[in-house]
Enzyme design. Structure first.
Site, PDB file in Angstrom:
ATOM      1  N   THR A  14       0.807  -1.216   0.000  1.00  0.00           N
ATOM      2  CA  THR A  14       0.000   0.000   0.000  1.00  0.00           C
ATOM      3  C   THR A  14       0.841   1.267   0.000  1.00  0.00           C
ATOM      4  O   THR A  14       2.031   1.250   0.321  1.00  0.00           O
ATOM      5  CB  THR A  14      -0.936   0.028   1.223  1.00  0.00           C
ATOM      6  OG1 THR A  14      -0.154   0.082   2.408  1.00  0.00           O
ATOM      7  CG2 THR A  14      -1.834  -1.198   1.260  1.00  0.00           C
ATOM      8  N   ASP A  15       0.170   2.361  -0.347  1.00  0.00           N
ATOM      9  CA  ASP A  15       0.798   3.674  -0.273  1.00  0.00           C
ATOM     10  C   ASP A  15       0.544   4.275   1.114  1.00  0.00           C
ATOM     11  O   ASP A  15       0.011   3.601   2.002  1.00  0.00           O
ATOM     12  CB  ASP A  15       0.295   4.583  -1.398  1.00  0.00           C
ATOM     13  CG  ASP A  15      -1.209   4.838  -1.349  1.00  0.00           C
ATOM     14  OD1 ASP A  15      -1.839   4.599  -0.297  1.00  0.00           O
ATOM     15  OD2 ASP A  15      -1.753   5.291  -2.370  1.00  0.00           O
ATOM     16  N   MET A  16       0.874   5.520   1.299  1.00  0.00           N
ATOM     17  CA  MET A  16       0.720   6.171   2.608  1.00  0.00           C
ATOM     18  C   MET A  16      -0.732   6.217   3.077  1.00  0.00           C
ATOM     19  O   MET A  16      -1.001   6.294   4.263  1.00  0.00           O
ATOM     20  CB  MET A  16       1.291   7.593   2.559  1.00  0.00           C
ATOM     21  CG  MET A  16       2.795   7.632   2.352  1.00  0.00           C
ATOM     22  SD  MET A  16       3.719   7.055   3.767  1.00  0.00           S
ATOM     23  CE  MET A  16       3.427   8.389   4.899  1.00  0.00           C
ATOM     24  N   VAL A  19      -3.886   2.446   0.542  1.00  0.00           N
ATOM     25  CA  VAL A  19      -4.485   1.964  -0.705  1.00  0.00           C
ATOM     26  C   VAL A  19      -3.415   1.209  -1.501  1.00  0.00           C
ATOM     27  O   VAL A  19      -2.254   1.622  -1.543  1.00  0.00           O
ATOM     28  CB  VAL A  19      -5.021   3.157  -1.537  1.00  0.00           C
ATOM     29  CG1 VAL A  19      -5.507   2.715  -2.901  1.00  0.00           C
ATOM     30  CG2 VAL A  19      -6.121   3.875  -0.767  1.00  0.00           C
TER      31      VAL A  19
END
Length: 128
Positions: A14-16, A19
């Site tokens: 995931t990103d920050m 997601v």
């Protein structure tokens, strides 16, 4: 013929914002394809020993909804076309009934010199 492969979204995917990073969907469908051909009885190590490898020729992808950390996903793989030189697959990543990602993938075989070769007849037979 359809194949289903389960994936869980890990923090590293995931990103920050929690997601799934867009490129990871390509990893998910690659893992599903590898599991699918193994399940068919296609030994990719033996193929490589014979000087032939699978390559992705083309991917058309649609990102439809977001997957998030700890989601349980399913990757569905189905053959949509096969010829003497290529296999075309439809792959879908779902969370339950929700389609998150859809890809139309064209595969081919290549020799050690990087030239396209016909799909071995035994592989075409496994996929029909």
């Amino acid at each position: 013929m359809s194949h289903t492969f389960a994936i869980r979204v890990y923090y590293e995917d995931t990103d920050m914002g929690g997601v799934v990073y867009h490129a990871n969907y390509l990893r998910y469908i690659e893992r599903a394809r590898s599991d699918w051909v193994r399940g068919l009885g296609n030994d990719q190590n033996a193929m490589r020993g014979d000087g032939i490898v699978w390559v992705v020729r083309r991917i058309e992808a649609d990102y439809l909804a977001a997957a998030r950390f700890d989601d349980e996903l399913q990757v569905e793989t189905a053959v949509s076309g096969i010829s003497g030189v290529r296999v075309v697959l439809d792959q879908v990543v779902r969370r339950g009934d929700t389609i998150l990602f859809r890809a139309h993938v064209t595969l081919a075989c290549m020799n050690e010199q990087g030239r396209p070769v016909r799909l071995p007849a035994e592989i075409r037979a496994l996929m029909k």
